[in-house]
Design a protein around this motif. Structure first.
Motif, PDB file in Angstrom:
ATOM      1  N   GLY A   1       0.838  -1.186   0.000  1.00 22.71           N
ATOM      2  CA  GLY A   1       0.000   0.000   0.000  1.00 22.71           C
ATOM      3  C   GLY A   1       0.874   1.237   0.000  1.00 22.71           C
ATOM      4  O   GLY A   1       1.964   1.235  -0.582  1.00 22.71           O
ATOM      5  N   GLU A   2       0.434   2.263   0.698  1.00 21.54           N
ATOM      6  CA  GLU A   2       1.193   3.514   0.774  1.00 21.54           C
ATOM      7  C   GLU A   2       2.504   3.298   1.514  1.00 21.54           C
ATOM      8  O   GLU A   2       2.557   2.593   2.518  1.00 21.54           O
ATOM      9  CB  GLU A   2       0.358   4.558   1.519  1.00 21.54           C
ATOM     10  N   ARG A   3       3.565   3.917   1.016  1.00 19.75           N
ATOM     11  CA  ARG A   3       4.872   3.846   1.677  1.00 19.75           C
ATOM     12  C   ARG A   3       4.882   4.840   2.830  1.00 19.75           C
ATOM     13  O   ARG A   3       4.587   6.012   2.654  1.00 19.75           O
ATOM     14  CB  ARG A   3       5.979   4.174   0.677  1.00 19.75           C
ATOM     15  N   VAL A   4       5.204   4.346   4.031  1.00 19.19           N
ATOM     16  CA  VAL A   4       5.293   5.198   5.218  1.00 19.19           C
ATOM     17  C   VAL A   4       6.588   4.905   5.963  1.00 19.19           C
ATOM     18  O   VAL A   4       7.219   3.864   5.761  1.00 19.19           O
ATOM     19  CB  VAL A   4       4.079   5.023   6.174  1.00 19.19           C
ATOM     20  N   THR A   5       6.952   5.841   6.828  1.00 19.28           N
ATOM     21  CA  THR A   5       8.134   5.685   7.663  1.00 19.28           C
ATOM     22  C   THR A   5       7.693   5.600   9.116  1.00 19.28           C
ATOM     23  O   THR A   5       6.856   6.391   9.565  1.00 19.28           O
ATOM     24  CB  THR A   5       9.091   6.876   7.466  1.00 19.28           C
ATOM     25  N   GLY A   6       8.241   4.625   9.823  1.00 15.42           N
ATOM     26  CA  GLY A   6       7.934   4.432  11.232  1.00 15.42           C
ATOM     27  C   GLY A   6       9.188   4.051  11.979  1.00 15.42           C
ATOM     28  O   GLY A   6      10.292   4.098  11.430  1.00 15.42           O
ATOM     29  N   PRO A   7       9.059   3.620  13.213  1.00 21.62           N
ATOM     30  CA  PRO A   7      10.232   3.284  14.031  1.00 21.62           C
ATOM     31  C   PRO A   7      11.036   2.105  13.486  1.00 21.62           C
ATOM     32  O   PRO A   7      12.204   1.955  13.822  1.00 21.62           O
ATOM     33  CB  PRO A   7       9.647   2.971  15.402  1.00 21.62           C
ATOM     34  N   TYR A   8      10.436   1.268  12.640  1.00 22.57           N
ATOM     35  CA  TYR A   8      11.156   0.132  12.073  1.00 22.57           C
ATOM     36  C   TYR A   8      11.480   0.333  10.601  1.00 22.57           C
ATOM     37  O   TYR A   8      11.609  -0.622   9.846  1.00 22.57           O
ATOM     38  CB  TYR A   8      10.368  -1.166  12.289  1.00 22.57           C
ATOM     39  N   GLY A   9      11.617   1.593  10.175  1.00 20.14           N
ATOM     40  CA  GLY A   9      12.057   1.873   8.815  1.00 20.14           C
ATOM     41  C   GLY A   9      10.952   2.423   7.920  1.00 20.14           C
ATOM     42  O   GLY A   9       9.934   2.915   8.390  1.00 20.14           O
ATOM     43  N   THR A  10      11.194   2.325   6.610  1.00 17.10           N
ATOM     44  CA  THR A  10      10.250   2.798   5.596  1.00 17.10           C
ATOM     45  C   THR A  10       9.815   1.610   4.768  1.00 17.10           C
ATOM     46  O   THR A  10      10.642   0.811   4.337  1.00 17.10           O
ATOM     47  CB  THR A  10      10.913   3.861   4.700  1.00 17.10           C
ATOM     48  N   SER A  11       8.509   1.481   4.548  1.00 20.56           N
ATOM     49  CA  SER A  11       7.983   0.328   3.821  1.00 20.56           C
ATOM     50  C   SER A  11       6.608   0.654   3.260  1.00 20.56           C
ATOM     51  O   SER A  11       5.923   1.556   3.741  1.00 20.56           O
ATOM     52  CB  SER A  11       7.872  -0.869   4.769  1.00 20.56           C
TER      53      SER A  11
ATOM     54  N   GLU B   1      -9.041  -4.225   8.943  1.00 19.66           N
ATOM     55  CA  GLU B   1      -8.221  -3.352   9.783  1.00 19.66           C
ATOM     56  C   GLU B   1      -6.738  -3.537   9.469  1.00 19.66           C
ATOM     57  O   GLU B   1      -6.215  -4.649   9.550  1.00 19.66           O
ATOM     58  CB  GLU B   1      -8.489  -3.618  11.259  1.00 19.66           C
ATOM     59  N   PHE B   2      -6.072  -2.424   9.156  1.00 19.21           N
ATOM     60  CA  PHE B   2      -4.677  -2.453   8.736  1.00 19.21           C
ATOM     61  C   PHE B   2      -3.824  -1.482   9.540  1.00 19.21           C
ATOM     62  O   PHE B   2      -4.284  -0.404   9.914  1.00 19.21           O
ATOM     63  CB  PHE B   2      -4.557  -2.057   7.261  1.00 19.21           C
ATOM     64  N   ILE B   3      -2.566  -1.888   9.769  1.00 17.78           N
ATOM     65  CA  ILE B   3      -1.559  -0.996  10.334  1.00 17.78           C
ATOM     66  C   ILE B   3      -0.297  -1.144   9.497  1.00 17.78           C
ATOM     67  O   ILE B   3      -0.040  -2.187   8.901  1.00 17.78           O
ATOM     68  CB  ILE B   3      -1.255  -1.294  11.821  1.00 17.78           C
ATOM     69  N   SER B   4       0.490  -0.081   9.472  1.00 19.66           N
ATOM     70  CA  SER B   4       1.747  -0.128   8.724  1.00 19.66           C
ATOM     71  C   SER B   4       2.711  -1.105   9.388  1.00 19.66           C
ATOM     72  O   SER B   4       2.857  -1.121  10.614  1.00 19.66           O
ATOM     73  CB  SER B   4       2.385   1.262   8.683  1.00 19.66           C
ATOM     74  N   ASP B   5       3.375  -1.895   8.563  1.00 15.53           N
ATOM     75  CA  ASP B   5       4.369  -2.846   9.055  1.00 15.53           C
ATOM     76  C   ASP B   5       5.525  -2.141   9.758  1.00 15.53           C
ATOM     77  O   ASP B   5       6.201  -2.744  10.574  1.00 15.53           O
ATOM     78  CB  ASP B   5       4.892  -3.681   7.880  1.00 15.53           C
ATOM     79  N   THR B   6       5.721  -0.858   9.481  1.00 17.13           N
ATOM     80  CA  THR B   6       6.824  -0.112  10.087  1.00 17.13           C
ATOM     81  C   THR B   6       6.610   0.172  11.569  1.00 17.13           C
ATOM     82  O   THR B   6       7.485   0.712  12.232  1.00 17.13           O
ATOM     83  CB  THR B   6       7.069   1.218   9.344  1.00 17.13           C
ATOM     84  N   TYR B   7       5.427  -0.176  12.095  1.00 17.69           N
ATOM     85  CA  TYR B   7       5.124  -0.001  13.514  1.00 17.69           C
ATOM     86  C   TYR B   7       4.992  -1.331  14.245  1.00 17.69           C
ATOM     87  O   TYR B   7       4.622  -1.361  15.412  1.00 17.69           O
ATOM     88  CB  TYR B   7       3.834   0.814  13.691  1.00 17.69           C
ATOM     89  N   VAL B   8       5.298  -2.433  13.551  1.00 17.08           N
ATOM     90  CA  VAL B   8       5.168  -3.771  14.130  1.00 17.08           C
ATOM     91  C   VAL B   8       6.534  -4.450  14.111  1.00 17.08           C
ATOM     92  O   VAL B   8       7.192  -4.496  13.072  1.00 17.08           O
ATOM     93  CB  VAL B   8       4.161  -4.629  13.329  1.00 17.08           C
TER      94      VAL B   8
ATOM     95  N   THR C   1       8.278  -7.416  13.585  1.00 20.90           N
ATOM     96  CA  THR C   1       8.114  -8.770  13.060  1.00 20.90           C
ATOM     97  C   THR C   1       9.444  -9.495  12.932  1.00 20.90           C
ATOM     98  O   THR C   1       9.460 -10.699  12.714  1.00 20.90           O
ATOM     99  CB  THR C   1       7.455  -8.744  11.662  1.00 20.90           C
ATOM    100  N   GLY C   2      10.552  -8.750  13.025  1.00 21.43           N
ATOM    101  CA  GLY C   2      11.866  -9.349  12.832  1.00 21.43           C
ATOM    102  C   GLY C   2      12.219  -9.516  11.363  1.00 21.43           C
ATOM    103  O   GLY C   2      13.203 -10.169  11.036  1.00 21.43           O
ATOM    104  N   SER C   3      11.416  -8.921  10.479  1.00 26.11           N
ATOM    105  CA  SER C   3      11.635  -9.063   9.036  1.00 26.11           C
ATOM    106  C   SER C   3      11.247  -7.778   8.323  1.00 26.11           C
ATOM    107  O   SER C   3      10.344  -7.061   8.758  1.00 26.11           O
ATOM    108  CB  SER C   3      10.767 -10.209   8.505  1.00 26.11           C
ATOM    109  N   ASP C   4      11.913  -7.505   7.200  1.00 25.74           N
ATOM    110  CA  ASP C   4      11.526  -6.377   6.352  1.00 25.74           C
ATOM    111  C   ASP C   4      10.532  -6.820   5.287  1.00 25.74           C
ATOM    112  O   ASP C   4      10.057  -6.014   4.504  1.00 25.74           O
ATOM    113  CB  ASP C   4      12.755  -5.767   5.666  1.00 25.74           C
ATOM    114  N   GLY C   5      10.236  -8.109   5.243  1.00 29.36           N
ATOM    115  CA  GLY C   5       9.335  -8.646   4.219  1.00 29.36           C
ATOM    116  C   GLY C   5       8.091  -9.267   4.837  1.00 29.36           C
ATOM    117  O   GLY C   5       7.756  -9.036   5.998  1.00 29.36           O
ATOM    118  N   TYR C   6       7.446 -10.078   4.028  1.00 30.66           N
ATOM    119  CA  TYR C   6       6.206 -10.727   4.454  1.00 30.66           C
ATOM    120  C   TYR C   6       6.465 -11.786   5.530  1.00 30.66           C
ATOM    121  O   TYR C   6       7.405 -12.571   5.429  1.00 30.66           O
ATOM    122  CB  TYR C   6       5.542 -11.420   3.251  1.00 30.66           C
ATOM    123  N   VAL C   7       5.631 -11.776   6.572  1.00 37.11           N
ATOM    124  CA  VAL C   7       5.652 -12.807   7.621  1.00 37.11           C
ATOM    125  C   VAL C   7       4.331 -13.555   7.658  1.00 37.11           C
ATOM    126  O   VAL C   7       4.130 -14.415   8.498  1.00 37.11           O
ATOM    127  CB  VAL C   7       5.986 -12.209   9.010  1.00 37.11           C
TER     128      VAL C   7
END
Length: 112
Positions: free
Chosen positions: A72-82, A92-99, A101-107
């Motif tokens: 989706g939209e690219r955002v920047t958070g505490p775990y980078g930009t994605s 219900e969705f949240i940016s992966d940059t706030y979770v 997960t231990g990964s920069d990709g799909y989990v």
């Protein structure tokens, strides 16, 4: 670059957004729950971007399941930009940059 998802951004909480019909998987890819970045209250949106309506805000210290993920939209958070967004409940969705997960990709599987 996207708008910060932290709830201290008052303009983001007032944003109206288009609805998107998204079906989440019946169960998470695993029973694992992932922690939200420490010290953040994260906006939960109806779709994968900051232009989507906020439906609730996760409290500090929350852990969430990830049923599926989608770009989706690219955002920047505490775990980078994605551009990766996590589906934590039906519609219900949240940016992966706030979770954390231990990964920069799909989990989790890609959302339909």
């Amino acid at each position: 670059m996207g708008v910060d998802e932290q709830t201290t951004d008052a303009a983001a909480t007032a944003a109206a957004a288009p609805e998107e019909n998204t079906t989440a998987a019946a169960t998470p890819a695993s029973s694992h729950r992932y922690p939200i970045a420490p010290g953040y209250r994260v906006n939960v949106r109806t779709g994968p971007g900051t232009s989507y309506r906020i439906v609730r805000t996760l409290p500090v210290g929350m852990k969430v399941p990830i049923y599926c993920q989608k770009p989706g939209e690219r955002v920047t958070g505490p775990y980078g930009t994605s551009n990766l967004w996590c589906n934590i409940a039906n519609g219900e969705f949240i940016s992966d940059t706030y979770v954390h997960t231990g990964s920069d990709g799909y989990v989790a599987p890609r959302c339909d």
